[in-house]
Design a protein around this motif. Sequence first.
Motif, PDB file in Angstrom:
ATOM      1  N   THR A   1      69.832  56.342  14.125  1.00 38.82           N
ATOM      2  CA  THR A   1      69.213  56.513  12.813  1.00 38.82           C
ATOM      3  C   THR A   1      69.016  55.166  12.137  1.00 38.82           C
ATOM      4  OG1 THR A   1      70.360  58.636  12.649  1.00 38.82           O
ATOM      5  CG2 THR A   1      69.386  57.766  10.639  1.00 38.82           C
ATOM      6  N   PHE A   2      69.996  54.271  12.298  1.00 37.69           N
ATOM      7  CA  PHE A   2      69.869  52.930  11.709  1.00 37.69           C
ATOM      8  C   PHE A   2      68.680  52.196  12.329  1.00 37.69           C
ATOM      9  CE2 PHE A   2      70.685  48.438  11.197  1.00 37.69           C
ATOM     10  CZ  PHE A   2      71.156  48.344   9.899  1.00 37.69           C
ATOM     11  N   LEU A   3      68.472  52.329  13.638  1.00 33.92           N
ATOM     12  CA  LEU A   3      67.341  51.666  14.281  1.00 33.92           C
ATOM     13  C   LEU A   3      66.019  52.172  13.726  1.00 33.92           C
ATOM     14  CD1 LEU A   3      68.536  51.558  18.000  1.00 33.92           C
ATOM     15  CD2 LEU A   3      68.230  49.600  16.469  1.00 33.92           C
ATOM     16  N   ARG A   4      65.929  53.475  13.458  1.00 31.48           N
ATOM     17  CA  ARG A   4      64.722  54.011  12.858  1.00 31.48           C
ATOM     18  C   ARG A   4      64.503  53.409  11.483  1.00 31.48           C
ATOM     19  NH1 ARG A   4      66.225  60.069  13.067  1.00 31.48           N
ATOM     20  NH2 ARG A   4      64.459  60.273  11.632  1.00 31.48           N
TER      21      ARG A   4
ATOM     22  N   VAL B   1      57.255  50.739  28.760  1.00 36.57           N
ATOM     23  CA  VAL B   1      57.721  49.742  27.799  1.00 36.57           C
ATOM     24  C   VAL B   1      58.399  50.481  26.652  1.00 36.57           C
ATOM     25  CG1 VAL B   1      57.084  47.844  26.270  1.00 36.57           C
ATOM     26  CG2 VAL B   1      55.801  48.223  28.402  1.00 36.57           C
ATOM     27  N   SER B   2      59.704  50.252  26.484  1.00 38.76           N
ATOM     28  CA  SER B   2      60.462  50.881  25.408  1.00 38.76           C
ATOM     29  C   SER B   2      60.937  49.815  24.436  1.00 38.76           C
ATOM     30  CB  SER B   2      61.665  51.646  25.951  1.00 38.76           C
ATOM     31  OG  SER B   2      61.253  52.711  26.780  1.00 38.76           O
ATOM     32  N   ILE B   3      60.826  50.120  23.159  1.00 32.01           N
ATOM     33  CA  ILE B   3      61.256  49.205  22.113  1.00 32.01           C
ATOM     34  C   ILE B   3      62.297  49.929  21.272  1.00 32.01           C
ATOM     35  CG2 ILE B   3      60.530  47.857  20.107  1.00 32.01           C
ATOM     36  CD1 ILE B   3      57.721  47.731  21.443  1.00 32.01           C
ATOM     37  N   ASP B   4      63.519  49.422  21.301  1.00 33.46           N
ATOM     38  CA  ASP B   4      64.647  50.081  20.623  1.00 33.46           C
ATOM     39  C   ASP B   4      64.755  51.550  21.017  1.00 33.46           C
ATOM     40  OD1 ASP B   4      65.571  47.822  19.394  1.00 33.46           O
ATOM     41  OD2 ASP B   4      64.683  48.242  17.434  1.00 33.46           O
ATOM     42  N   GLY B   5      64.584  51.801  22.319  1.00 38.78           N
ATOM     43  CA  GLY B   5      64.762  53.139  22.849  1.00 38.78           C
ATOM     44  C   GLY B   5      63.573  54.067  22.692  1.00 38.78           C
ATOM     45  N   GLN B   6      62.486  53.594  22.090  1.00 38.96           N
ATOM     46  CA  GLN B   6      61.301  54.419  21.891  1.00 38.96           C
ATOM     47  C   GLN B   6      60.195  53.975  22.848  1.00 38.96           C
ATOM     48  OE1 GLN B   6      60.844  57.004  19.520  1.00 38.96           O
ATOM     49  NE2 GLN B   6      63.040  56.841  19.220  1.00 38.96           N
TER      50      GLN B   6
ATOM     51  N   THR C   1      58.482  45.290  16.131  1.00 41.88           N
ATOM     52  CA  THR C   1      59.715  44.511  16.125  1.00 41.88           C
ATOM     53  C   THR C   1      60.806  45.325  16.795  1.00 41.88           C
ATOM     54  OG1 THR C   1      60.297  45.345  13.916  1.00 41.88           O
ATOM     55  CG2 THR C   1      59.195  43.201  14.029  1.00 41.88           C
ATOM     56  N   ALA C   2      61.764  44.630  17.384  1.00 37.83           N
ATOM     57  CA  ALA C   2      62.917  45.272  18.018  1.00 37.83           C
ATOM     58  C   ALA C   2      64.181  44.639  17.465  1.00 37.83           C
ATOM     59  CB  ALA C   2      62.853  45.109  19.532  1.00 37.83           C
ATOM     60  N   LEU C   3      65.088  45.480  16.996  1.00 39.21           N
ATOM     61  CA  LEU C   3      66.392  44.992  16.559  1.00 39.21           C
ATOM     62  C   LEU C   3      67.360  44.933  17.725  1.00 39.21           C
ATOM     63  CD1 LEU C   3      68.449  44.186  14.374  1.00 39.21           C
ATOM     64  CD2 LEU C   3      68.840  46.627  13.965  1.00 39.21           C
ATOM     65  N   ASN C   4      67.256  45.888  18.664  1.00 40.22           N
ATOM     66  CA  ASN C   4      68.151  45.935  19.823  1.00 40.22           C
ATOM     67  C   ASN C   4      67.537  45.286  21.051  1.00 40.22           C
ATOM     68  OD1 ASN C   4      70.532  47.006  18.888  1.00 40.22           O
ATOM     69  ND2 ASN C   4      70.261  49.019  19.789  1.00 40.22           N
TER      70      ASN C   4
ATOM     71  N   LEU D   1      65.279  39.552  15.066  1.00 43.99           N
ATOM     72  CA  LEU D   1      64.406  40.579  15.612  1.00 43.99           C
ATOM     73  C   LEU D   1      63.568  39.994  16.742  1.00 43.99           C
ATOM     74  CD1 LEU D   1      63.084  41.995  12.208  1.00 43.99           C
ATOM     75  CD2 LEU D   1      64.707  43.152  13.724  1.00 43.99           C
ATOM     76  N   LEU D   2      63.104  40.850  17.632  1.00 45.38           N
ATOM     77  CA  LEU D   2      62.185  40.445  18.679  1.00 45.38           C
ATOM     78  C   LEU D   2      60.791  40.977  18.372  1.00 45.38           C
ATOM     79  CD1 LEU D   2      64.305  41.294  21.868  1.00 45.38           C
ATOM     80  CD2 LEU D   2      64.071  39.065  20.743  1.00 45.38           C
ATOM     81  N   THR D   3      59.778  40.294  18.858  1.00 46.13           N
ATOM     82  CA  THR D   3      58.415  40.798  18.801  1.00 46.13           C
ATOM     83  C   THR D   3      57.732  40.505  20.126  1.00 46.13           C
ATOM     84  OG1 THR D   3      56.417  40.920  17.436  1.00 46.13           O
ATOM     85  CG2 THR D   3      57.357  38.728  17.805  1.00 46.13           C
ATOM     86  N   LEU D   4      56.485  40.976  20.278  1.00 51.47           N
ATOM     87  CA  LEU D   4      55.832  40.941  21.588  1.00 51.47           C
ATOM     88  C   LEU D   4      54.417  40.404  21.509  1.00 51.47           C
ATOM     89  CD1 LEU D   4      56.546  44.550  22.969  1.00 51.47           C
ATOM     90  CD2 LEU D   4      57.807  42.490  23.506  1.00 51.47           C
ATOM     91  N   ARG D   5      54.009  39.805  22.607  1.00 54.43           N
ATOM     92  CA  ARG D   5      52.601  39.649  22.963  1.00 54.43           C
ATOM     93  C   ARG D   5      52.412  40.310  24.318  1.00 54.43           C
ATOM     94  NH1 ARG D   5      49.140  35.792  20.427  1.00 54.43           N
ATOM     95  NH2 ARG D   5      50.145  34.831  18.621  1.00 54.43           N
ATOM     96  N   ALA D   6      51.225  40.734  24.590  1.00 57.31           N
ATOM     97  CA  ALA D   6      50.963  41.429  25.855  1.00 57.31           C
ATOM     98  C   ALA D   6      49.564  41.097  26.332  1.00 57.31           C
ATOM     99  CB  ALA D   6      51.116  42.942  25.670  1.00 57.31           C
ATOM    100  N   SER D   7      49.343  41.327  27.618  1.00 55.56           N
ATOM    101  CA  SER D   7      48.028  41.049  28.195  1.00 55.56           C
ATOM    102  C   SER D   7      46.976  42.014  27.672  1.00 55.56           C
ATOM    103  CB  SER D   7      48.102  41.124  29.724  1.00 55.56           C
ATOM    104  OG  SER D   7      48.636  42.377  30.140  1.00 55.56           O
TER     105      SER D   7
END
Length: 354
Positions: free
Chosen positions: A70-73, A270-275, A172-175, A123-129
């Motif tokens: 719930t905190f991740l959400r 590709v999962s970000i914080d479990g989603q 963004t990803a916290l985990n 936090l993490l973030t992404l770039r992708a092709s």
Amino acid sequence: MTVDRVGMVVHGGRPEAAEAARTVRAWCAEHAVACKDIDVWNDGGRHSAREEVAAAGDPDLVVTLGGDGTFLRGARLAAAIDALVLGVDLGRVGFLTEVPMTQVRTALDAVHEDRIDVERRMLLTLRASRRLEVPSDIGALMRYGRGPLLPPTSVRTDCETGGEWGVPLDVTALNDVVLEKLARDRQVSVGVYIAGRLLASYSADALLVATPTGSTAYSFAAGGPVVSPGAEALVFTPVAPHMTFNRSVVAAPDEPVGLRVLERSGRAAVSIDGQLRGVIGPGDWLGVYASPRRLRAARLGTMDFYGRLRERMNLTDAPAAVADGTPAPLWPVAGPPPGDLAHLALPHHPAASG
């Protein structure tokens, strides 16, 4: 801090969460603070973080009532608008939430009266092709997760696109960010780059990049190290790799981790914080790096991370270490240490607050 609007993220399956939510609503009514539930799954599916917080009136404070999930959400929502997040602990084995249910009113008073520390988490973030997309049949194929999927990732408008930098994704990803196999009988084959240099090509069930906060989650279960949440680092951990080198690598915050899916690999989720946020295939790549944003989490006092680690992981002392002598002394993080250990108690670091 001035609190004008509160958004609540409530674990709907737990009666105690509903009870805590009533306490929050009552406090808000007493203080003339607007209060609204956000991140509701049953209103036509999931929505982007910005859509959800906009529907809640862009809250100053996001209160989560549940466990770490719930905190991740709530963190996903708070990070989108740089709101403060306060986690009420109704979980069992988590590390993210802090406030016991019995202290909800005390915690809200402390926030309102500016008697808190504000902890800033990496936090993490992404770039992708390319843009991440989820096949329309993925839910039926995998029964992936316990609720509706989040919408496809959007593109960050404040970033340049094109060339080797690819598409900047507005996530963004916290985990952690996880690249994992889709087919049970076929591992993913991925070239892993750190700071622009090839580390190795892996064949594994999954490959993940975690923050220090996420080091005690999936990364830990996969054999990764425990990293202080106050540190700044990217933790790369392979999951069940078919190779001799199966260790984690801890990279500096300015050393991005690149994951390129190789020619003979199966598709990868590709999962970000479990989603689940997308599916990619051979030739696609992800670049995972430290976000310029930080999550602002409210703390009522010093977080006893290592005490919680000992408690939540049920750590016990080695029999050989205490068989012929006195066990190592324990002391509460808020209290003075024994005299002969006073040099181990570090002073509060003002940089942790803000």
